[in-house]
Design an enzyme around this catalytic site. Structure first.
Site, PDB file in Angstrom:
ATOM      1  N   GLY A   1      58.772 -28.843  73.017  1.00 51.11           N
ATOM      2  CA  GLY A   1      57.772 -27.780  73.063  1.00 51.11           C
ATOM      3  C   GLY A   1      56.642 -27.895  72.063  1.00 51.11           C
ATOM      4  CB  THR A   2      55.287 -30.587  69.869  1.00 46.53           C
ATOM      5  OG1 THR A   2      55.226 -31.614  70.860  1.00 46.53           O
ATOM      6  CG2 THR A   2      56.524 -30.774  68.995  1.00 46.53           C
ATOM      7  CG  ASN A   3      51.800 -31.371  74.051  1.00 45.90           C
ATOM      8  OD1 ASN A   3      50.934 -31.525  73.196  1.00 45.90           O
ATOM      9  ND2 ASN A   3      52.327 -32.375  74.717  1.00 45.90           N
TER      10      ASN A   3
ATOM     11  CG  LEU B   1      61.067 -33.874  81.555  1.00 45.30           C
ATOM     12  CD1 LEU B   1      62.295 -34.449  80.868  1.00 45.30           C
ATOM     13  CD2 LEU B   1      59.891 -34.822  81.460  1.00 45.30           C
TER      14      LEU B   1
ATOM     15  CG  ASN C   1      51.855 -32.851  84.183  1.00 49.58           C
ATOM     16  OD1 ASN C   1      52.602 -32.343  83.365  1.00 49.58           O
ATOM     17  ND2 ASN C   1      51.955 -34.111  84.547  1.00 49.58           N
TER      18      ASN C   1
ATOM     19  CG  HIS D   1      51.271 -38.905  83.017  1.00 49.86           C
ATOM     20  ND1 HIS D   1      52.583 -38.742  83.406  1.00 49.86           N
ATOM     21  CD2 HIS D   1      51.047 -40.244  82.989  1.00 49.86           C
ATOM     22  CE1 HIS D   1      53.117 -39.937  83.624  1.00 49.86           C
ATOM     23  NE2 HIS D   1      52.204 -40.858  83.365  1.00 49.86           N
TER      24      HIS D   1
ATOM     25  CG  ASP E   1      52.648 -38.269  86.920  1.00 54.37           C
ATOM     26  OD1 ASP E   1      52.531 -37.138  86.413  1.00 54.37           O
ATOM     27  OD2 ASP E   1      53.607 -39.035  86.680  1.00 54.37           O
TER      28      ASP E   1
ATOM     29  CD  GLU F   1      51.130 -35.694  74.634  1.00 50.18           C
ATOM     30  OE1 GLU F   1      51.583 -36.168  75.685  1.00 50.18           O
ATOM     31  OE2 GLU F   1      51.863 -35.351  73.667  1.00 50.18           O
TER      32      GLU F   1
END
Length: 187
Positions: free
Chosen positions: A12-14, A84, A101, A103, A144, A173
């Site tokens: 969950g860092t993003n 995921l 999303n 990637h 993707d 990111e």
């Protein structure tokens, strides 16, 4: 104020970076975090910021249960940040061009099923790529393959390992993801 819902499966860092970015703005706020992993670190990160968390099973994602929860929130944007599972078509159909999303590669390279995290970085290093980067894209019915919104790249050296590539990607990111979300919400 616009509402963001974040889906994450891991640390969950993003997700937390997005929460922090918007916490001091009047533009938008993360109103809920959804996860398919009851032991994901993103749950603790969300609780630390008083963000409600929805934990669900793959069955609930596919049977419409998660869609109903999303519809009650009525978000302006759904953000997949390290999520995921393949996103179901019933949600994609209800929120066209409202699901993005991130990637950790320059799509269309290194995309598709099974291509996430360290797996991508190992493939990039093994193929002796001279650069890699991030892609932020709309989500469609295929892994993707949605329209690309933004890409940023970073140079690689022969000394790079999958772990150093991961660090470089994480920096990209953290810098770009919240900014692109901000831009999309402003359009």
């Amino acid at each position: 104020m616009k509402k963001i819902v974040v889906f994450a499966s891991g640390s969950g860092t993003n997700a937390e970076n997005i929460v922090k970015y918007f916490s001091n703005t009047e533009i938008a706020k993360v109103v809920s975090i959804f996860t398919n992993n009851a032991s994901a670190k993103v749950i603790d990160r969300a609780k630390n910021h008083q963000i409600p968390v929805q934990i669900f099973s793959k069955t609930e994602l596919l049977d419409g249960n998660v869609l109903q929860k999303i519809q009650k929130i009525d978000p302006d944007l759904i953000v997949l940040a390290g999520f995921l599972l393949k996103f179901p078509e019933n949600i994609i159909e209800k929120y066209p061009h409202k699901i993005i999303n991130i990637h950790p590669a320059l799509l269309p390279n290194y995309g598709g099923k099974g291509m996430y995290g360290i797996h991508i970085h190992r493939a990039v290093v093994n193929n002796k790529e001279k650069e890699t980067g991030i892609s932020i894209h709309y989500v469609n019915e295929n892994y993707d393959e949605g329209a690309i919104v933004f890409q940023a790249n970073v140079a690689l050296t022969d000394e790079d390992t999958a772990e150093t590539v991961a660090e470089k990607i994480h920096e990209l990111e953290q810098k770009h993801f919240p900014e692109i979300i901000h831009r999309l919400l402003g359009e």
